[in-house]
Enzyme design. Structure first.
Site, PDB file in Angstrom:
ATOM      1  CG  HIS A  50      -2.054   0.914   1.148  1.00 29.83           C
ATOM      2  ND1 HIS A  50      -3.167   0.648   0.388  1.00 29.83           N
ATOM      3  CD2 HIS A  50      -2.274   2.117   1.721  1.00 29.83           C
ATOM      4  CE1 HIS A  50      -4.016   1.652   0.509  1.00 29.83           C
ATOM      5  NE2 HIS A  50      -3.498   2.558   1.305  1.00 29.83           N
ATOM      6  CG  HIS A  96     -10.513   3.804   1.772  1.00 28.98           C
ATOM      7  ND1 HIS A  96     -11.223   4.089   2.904  1.00 28.98           N
ATOM      8  CD2 HIS A  96      -9.210   3.875   2.146  1.00 28.98           C
ATOM      9  CE1 HIS A  96     -10.397   4.333   3.906  1.00 28.98           C
ATOM     10  NE2 HIS A  96      -9.165   4.206   3.468  1.00 28.98           N
TER      11      HIS A  96
END
EC number: 6.3.5.3
Length: 743
Positions: A50, A96
């Site tokens: 990430h 997300h």
């Protein structure tokens, strides 16, 4: 109960932090000792997918990121592109996904909050948002709950913050059953000479914490977003952050006010991995060390450990390096807006990332190895086999063309999205010119009488799965085409690459081929990628999502009074198709939704034709010759004509006499580089002569008028019947009426 900083480092703890044994060995080699618990957390956060892009970096470097209008490409909080007159547009898209599956409302809301922060951190005031959403099959037991939560979360945050949602996508497929996608886009406007970056400059300067207090929400969020899901998903709920759009609105105003004073040297929002990531990025980019004193961090919970403070993903927070003499002035601004302002550290010249808590040094690490020199992988990959060709004559024609078209416009994926976008404030700020439901959202640039920006977000995952290279090209081409269909000049794009587990060579192969396709299309169309995000490990119990490289783009309209819409045709206008006759039924929605088959190759994208045809369409619109325009995509010509008729409320009488091929291929083929134009009858010949002169293929299709869509003797459908079918699926689905309305 707080976690002490002295906790034994075991193989289980290392694995629990998502670090592989060889990565842990690399840490030992780097620091020459066992890391502390806080240091392990810091490495885990900075070295996961990430934050570090370790599996994708090698391939992202191949994308075109420069252009005459590009002021700032990838590597900052958002991309920056010149829009003339000293103004620029700042934009980015980010995922997300994992948080939104676990806790749909907060996951989606904080996704919107995070992307808005990325934009105003750069000094831009947000003017538009979009979101691309993918859910599981409609009859999956969780789908309705997830749709309801995500749409409420997106609307709840965006509406309260005060930014219009002008476009997006909502799609359903069984492959997203266990792993939905929430890709949020935001754009803002700033002055080209007043862009704020995250690179710290100068030694001994104050590092300032701004915004909301730090809590335990989201601890470990970035690590969660870098792992596959399994049955233990409910246990991950505490790793989802909680958002407060009103605090964020105050943070926006305070930041923009402070930026006017010349006090800001560097600024970074706290997103994934919170304080850790923002501090490391600011220092590493500026070749500086950072010393943090955690006792000075504003907290909203008692007895927080260093580990928790460093990894909290509490929302609405910023980190800033300030001019020391402006400290009091800066503090006064933040206090006025009801926000925390605390000096929590300083820049140093030793390239170390040092963290002190309660008098104890809990971390002392080489900052460059955490940041821009994190591990990088060249993972093994293999190309996926392509489906066999599927000529149109091997695909069954519908028994009833009108029924087939109704089935498509009333299907889960082609039906109206009004139920979704009516929950979003699409008009706030008063500059929205085109709302969701057309080809692109269009927003006026404040302070200019004629300038506007167009926004679109696109990808066709079924194409990408069938052929990642062509699918990657197609995502870019369709985004470029949607922007062009308003009359805007496409300027640049941002990518949000959602894939499964990169440790599987076939998934890594999808990623590599899609990136190659995206790069080729961006180069051919002069449409550079200026920002973006990669989301990997989108798998549940070993089942990967459809490969979904979402492309969101921005275009410039110098004069919005000449803009085209899909529903603005007038009675008597002539209908012209730009591009080749439909022939490609492989991977089409006709094949999928009418014939229940997913066969055939993805359509090939001829980028030369894409550019030539698009440039021609744009010139027709800018010469004020087009009354309406729509690109042809999923569902082919038939669905494009139906959408135009429904939007304008005017019928169309279509004659396929000039076209060559089988009627079902002409109507439902998903060949690329195509548009439908309506033009006043007295300029139709002129437009066709110009098309011929430019080498642009075209067909005269018919005339606007009446109250039905009529295609030869194949289709006669009243507009009201089309609309009723098109509009009813989503409300029926959300209210649980009938399994699938159109079937």
């Amino acid at each position: 109960m707080t976690i002490p900083n002295t906790i034994p480092i075991t193989p289980e703890l290392i694995a629990g932090h998502g670090l592989k044994p060889d990565e842990y060995q690399r840490i030992l080699d780097l620091i020459g000792r066992e890391p502390t618990f806080t240091e392990l957390g810091i490495f885990s956060a900075m070295w996961n997918e990430h934050c570090s892009y370790k599996s994708s970096k090698k391939w992202l470097r191949t994308l075109p990121t420069k252009g005459p209008r590009v002021i700032q490409g990838p590597g900052e909080n958002a991309g920056v592109v010149d829009i003339d007159d000293g103004d620029c547009v700042v934009f980015k898209m980010e995922s997300h996904n994992h948080p939104s599956y676990i806790e749909p409302y907060q996951g989606a809301a904080t996704g919107v909050g995070g992307i808005l922060r990325d934009v105003f951190t750069m000094g831009a005031r947000p003017i538009a948002a979009m979101n691309a959403l993918r859910f599981g099959e409609p009859d999956h037991p969780k789908t309705r709950h997830l749709v309801s939560g995500v749409v409420s979360g997106v609307g709840g945050y965006g509406n309260s913050f005060g930014v219009p949602t002008v476009g997006g996508e909502v799609e359903f497929d069984a492959r997203y059953n266990g792993n939905i996608l929430v890709n949020a886009f935001a754009a803002g406007i700033a002055k080209s000479n007043a862009i704020f970056l995250s690179e710290a400059k100068g030694v001994g300067l104050p590092v300032v914490y701004l915004g909301a207090k730090t809590g335990r929400d989201g601890v470990g969020g970035a690590t969660m977003a870098s792992a596959e899901f399994d049955e233990s998903i409910e246990e991950k709920r505490p790793t989802v952050q909680v958002g407060d759009p009103f605090t964020e609105k105050c943070l926006l105003e305070a930041c923009l006010e402070l930026m006017q004073t010349g006090a800001v040297i560097a600024i970074q929002d706290m997103g994934a991995a919170g304080l850790t990531c923002s501090a490391v990025e600011m220092g590493a980019k500026g070749d500086l060390g950072i010393l943090l004193e955690l006792d000075k961090v504003p907290v909203r919970e008692e007895r927080m450990t260093a580990y928790e403070m460093m990894l909290s993903e509490s929302q609405e927070r910023m980190l800033m390096v300030l001019q020391p003499e402006k400290e009091e002035q800066a503090k006064a601004i933040f206090v006025k807006w009801g926000l925390d302002f605390a000096i929590v550290g300083k820049t140093t010249d030793d390239l170390r990332f040092r963290v002190v808590h309660q008098g104890e040094e809990v971390a002392n690490l080489p900052i460059k190895d955490l940041g821009d020199q994190a591990p990088e992988y060249d993972r093994p990959w293999r190309e996926s086999g392509k489906p066999a060709p599927l000529p149109a004559n091997l695909v069954a024609a519908p028994k009833n063309y009108g029924q087939a078209l109704l089935q498509l416009v009333g299907s889960a994926n082609q039906s109206s999205r009004r139920w979704v976008y009516e929950q979003y404030d699409t008009l706030i700020q008063g500059n929205s010119l085109q709302l969701p439901g057309g080809d692109a959202g269009v927003v006026r640039v404040d302070g200019h009488k004629s300038k506007a920006l167009a926004f679109s977000s696109d990808v066709t995952p079924r194409y990408v799965e069938a052929d990642p290279f062509e699918g990657g090209k197609q995502a870019v081409a369709e985004c470029w085409r949607n922007i062009t269909a308003t009359g805007a000049e496409p300027l640049a794009a941002t990518d949000n690459l959602n894939f499964g587990n990169p440790e599987k060579p076939e998934i890594m192969g999808q990623f590599v081929q899609a990136v190659k396709g995206i790069g080729e299309a961006c180069r051919a169309l002069d449409f550079p990628i200026v920002s973006g995000n990669v989301s990997l490990y989108n798998e549940t119990n070993g089942v990967a999502i459809l490969p979904t490289p979402t492309i969101a783009g921005v275009g410039l309209l110098p004069d919005w009074s000449k803009m085209a819409r899909i529903g603005s045709a007038n009675d008597g206008d002539k209908v012209i198709m730009i591009g080749l006759d439909g022939s490609h039924l492989g991977q089409s929605v006709y094949l999928r939704d009418v014939l229940d088959s997913r066969e055939g190759p993805a359509p090939e994208v001829d980028l030369f034709a894409e550019r030539r045809n698009g440039d021609f369409v744009r010139s027709v619109i800018r010469n004020d010759q087009a009354t309406a325009c729509h690109d042809i995509s999923s569902g082919g010509l038939a669905v494009a004509l139906a959408e135009m008729a429904m939007a304008s409320g005017k019928g169309l009488t279509i004659d396929l006499g000039e076209c060559k091929g089988a009627p079902h291929a002409l109507l439902f083929g998903e060949d690329q580089a195509r548009y439908v134009l309506t033009v006043p009858a007295d300029v139709a010949d002129f437009v066709c002569v110009n098309a011929e002169g430019a080498g642009v293929p075209f067909r005269r299709l018919g005339t606007v008028g009446g109250d039905a869509l009529v295609v030869d003797d194949l289709i006669t459908l009243p507009i009201q019947q089309l609309r009723d079918t098109h509009e009813s699926w989503f409300p029926d689905f959300m209210e649980g009426r009938g399994e699938l309305a159109a079937e």
